[in-house]
Enzyme design. Sequence first.
Site, PDB file in Angstrom:
ATOM      1  N   ASP A  80       0.853  -1.182   0.000  1.00  0.00           N
ATOM      2  CA  ASP A  80       0.000   0.000   0.000  1.00  0.00           C
ATOM      3  C   ASP A  80       0.896   1.241   0.000  1.00  0.00           C
ATOM      4  OD1 ASP A  80       1.006   0.025   2.519  1.00  0.00           O
ATOM      5  OD2 ASP A  80      -0.923  -0.097   3.550  1.00  0.00           O
TER       6      ASP A  80
ATOM      7  N   ASP B   3      -8.613  -7.164   0.733  1.00  0.00           N
ATOM      8  CA  ASP B   3      -7.575  -7.395   1.736  1.00  0.00           C
ATOM      9  C   ASP B   3      -8.136  -7.003   3.083  1.00  0.00           C
ATOM     10  OD1 ASP B   3      -6.071  -4.823   3.100  1.00  0.00           O
ATOM     11  OD2 ASP B   3      -7.138  -4.299   1.257  1.00  0.00           O
TER      12      ASP B   3
ATOM     13  N   CYS C   5     -11.979 -29.951   6.202  1.00  0.00           N
ATOM     14  CA  CYS C   5     -10.918 -29.021   5.798  1.00  0.00           C
ATOM     15  C   CYS C   5      -9.602 -29.779   5.664  1.00  0.00           C
ATOM     16  CB  CYS C   5     -10.792 -27.916   6.845  1.00  0.00           C
ATOM     17  SG  CYS C   5      -9.435 -26.759   6.502  1.00  0.00           S
TER      18      CYS C   5
ATOM     19  N   CYS D 255      -6.539 -28.267   5.587  1.00  0.00           N
ATOM     20  CA  CYS D 255      -5.389 -27.441   5.966  1.00  0.00           C
ATOM     21  C   CYS D 255      -4.498 -28.225   6.922  1.00  0.00           C
ATOM     22  CB  CYS D 255      -5.843 -26.134   6.607  1.00  0.00           C
ATOM     23  SG  CYS D 255      -6.309 -26.240   8.340  1.00  0.00           S
TER      24      CYS D 255
ATOM     25  N   CYS E   6      -6.123 -28.722  10.428  1.00  0.00           N
ATOM     26  CA  CYS E   6      -7.233 -29.670  10.525  1.00  0.00           C
ATOM     27  C   CYS E   6      -6.778 -31.100  10.261  1.00  0.00           C
ATOM     28  CB  CYS E   6      -8.364 -29.254   9.591  1.00  0.00           C
ATOM     29  SG  CYS E   6      -9.208 -27.760  10.199  1.00  0.00           S
TER      30      CYS E   6
ATOM     31  N   HIS F 142      -5.228 -22.220   9.543  1.00  0.00           N
ATOM     32  CA  HIS F 142      -6.592 -22.610   9.147  1.00  0.00           C
ATOM     33  C   HIS F 142      -7.333 -21.447   8.495  1.00  0.00           C
ATOM     34  CE1 HIS F 142     -10.598 -24.309   9.121  1.00  0.00           C
ATOM     35  NE2 HIS F 142     -11.014 -23.156   9.619  1.00  0.00           N
TER      36      HIS F 142
END
Lengths: 391, 391
Positions: free
Chosen positions: A90, A282, A331, A333, A336, A362
């Site tokens: 930014d 974002d 999930c 990930c 998980c 996660h």
Amino acid sequence: MIKFKVTKQSGKARIGEIHTPHGTIYTPAFIFCATKAAIKAVDTERVANCNTQIILSNTYHLMLQPGEDTVAKLGGLHKFMNWSKPMLTDSGGYQIFSLGHGSVAEEIKGVRNNTKRTLIKITEDGAVFRSYINGGKYLLTPEKSIQIQQKLGADLIVVLDECTPFHVSREYTEKSMRMSHRWAKRSLIEFQKNDSGKQALYGIIQGGVYEDLRIESCEFANSMPFFGQAIGGSLGSSKEQMYDIVAFTTSKLAEDRPTHLLGIGGIEDIFYGVELGIDTFDCVHPTRLARHGSALVKVENRNSLSSKRKEHINLRNQRFKLDEDPIESDCECFTCLNHSRAYIHHLLKAKELLAYSLITTHNIYFMNSLMSSIRKAILNNTLKDERKNWI
Amino acid sequence: MIKFKVTKQSGKARIGEIHTPHGTIYTPAFIFCATKAAIKAVDTERVANCNTQIILSNTYHLMLQPGEDTVAKLGGLHKFMNWSKPMLTDSGGYQIFSLGHGSVAEEIKGVRNNTKRTLIKITEDGAVFRSYINGGKYLLTPEKSIQIQQKLGADLIVVLDECTPFHVSREYTEKSMRMSHRWAKRSLIEFQKNDSGKQALYGIIQGGVYEDLRIESCEFANSMPFFGQAIGGSLGSSKEQMYDIVAFTTSKLAEDRPTHLLGIGGIEDIFYGVELGIDTFDCVHPTRLARHGSALVKVENRNSLSSKRKEHINLRNQRFKLDEDPIESDCECFTCLNHSRAYIHHLLKAKELLAYSLITTHNIYFMNSLMSSIRKAILNNTLKDERKNWI
């Protein structure tokens, strides 16, 4: 070198591709905040393994520490932090002005916290502020912001603007917007001086809650050769007002450019945004939420566990003490696949840093799955149905 | 089911194998502290990828939070924290007594900190103490410690003893040792009641700095059917005295049992210990050091970077600000393969949690490499030469 193309449109929602020197971003996409060149508590390999397409770092933080010249000497942001995929920086303005005016979140909560205000003054030239680290005085001009972002070397960079809050007058908003337009022009000129073709510049749409000002700002941005556009400034004091402003603004924007919605990351808000034509989002929300012990969950995994209409479950809750299930059973990930709610609950109670890594992992994976589902749904014209799985 | 065999002897130093239901530990080995069922800031997959053979958790912390029954309901420590390799738990005594008497580290530094003392009383029955979490009163007896450790389910477990500090009298040390022996007997009886064959019990050698007491303690331990023995109690007030006591003690111990040296983890101390016949070590040092920003480095990587004779470099030091090298160029840990000293220096300055993960990862990998080199050197009878690479 950096290109955007829309590959599928469904209503105003669309799928697109932003081609950058560090790979393609498939949109709609979520951009995660690696504020100080690090996703808090998670290493870049894990972040990438969560299917993350793009992260952002904040110019404000990096110019103060370690300084843009240090990052440049170390080969630029990508090399510095060992991230090989696309990045955005930014302009530095948001932090300076939100610390000066008070943040949007404070605004919604009605808080007027005058401590920690480090903005000294805003002039046509730029903004003078104090470093939160050592109290040193800094001047950030549009030119300087671009120079810093060129040194940092992210793929997508942003013009400096004044981020006006909700509580200022229409008159202030108008004057500020016009100055932001002049700053945007100066940013663009500075950008073009040293344009390597490896970075692309986003303009920012201001105008607060005023339709005529938003039109003026859209027309200004459309008339300038920006690569993309970000919707900034005050989006009002309620969700309804925010959706109205975003709807109105996107309807006035050049359709062949990617549109970013600054600082928005709630699941419901993302669906609204996508339906209004937003390409990227974002927000610190998914990662900050994790550091407060909360994990994002889909509707089917949420209802039985949370009495309130929330998009997350708070793993500090005693109900998880003996819960052997992962955060979400469906999930894939790292968290998980490897750990139970009970274990994460214990880590939170024991104040173990690992809790933050695991939940952040996660939540990042979750947001990327959400965006991937949204892209598929747009492709199949089933966005309305998909929504039900998440809200 | 749990067995120990010595596979090679070189002087008093030896290589061995401890076979457990969760795999074989090749000794000499280092045991890392996962105090509250977590290595601070690093997940178990990464810990395993650092070639870690065995970790330990602390009974004291786990009995207070989340409680041994919770861990048992969740399938035991291994499943709870998702660690499939060998584990050790201590008896809980060390924390109770070090919080009561003052720690060994405080002792060496001459600190007599009377705050935070939570030990209420020690009787023949056991120790009464207050929880540091909620102030609740707890009684830990030898039987209770074994019951808790059986519920936690680590492969290697330890009898309850009173850990006497240096500043107590010979008379106190002697009386305490005799009581610890009676506690050890009670621990053993309790252990045998529910011995599943999946856990093995270590006795502890007490006797402080007094040779005759150490002999008595060794003879006691040798006479009991313990699987292994840990050297505990005060090791004196200087490194020289510590080496003397360890040398004297190991010379009196049964040679067919694995010998653990409690709470020692400096590189030099490990070499001394190995040369005196120690098989396993544990210490918070490598992981705690990391959280203070310091990385362990080999001699060749140390001399040019640290003026003092230290075993580590402090990455907070300004000299690393622009240093693009990894912590150690010849190291293959995740951190050294992916990140520079400059980046870690930045993360430390910016107070990013990721710094602690990255340095802890390196320090764990480093310690495992050290132990692996030591095992190879014993095999090749080159321990004296190997020492020079590390000290």
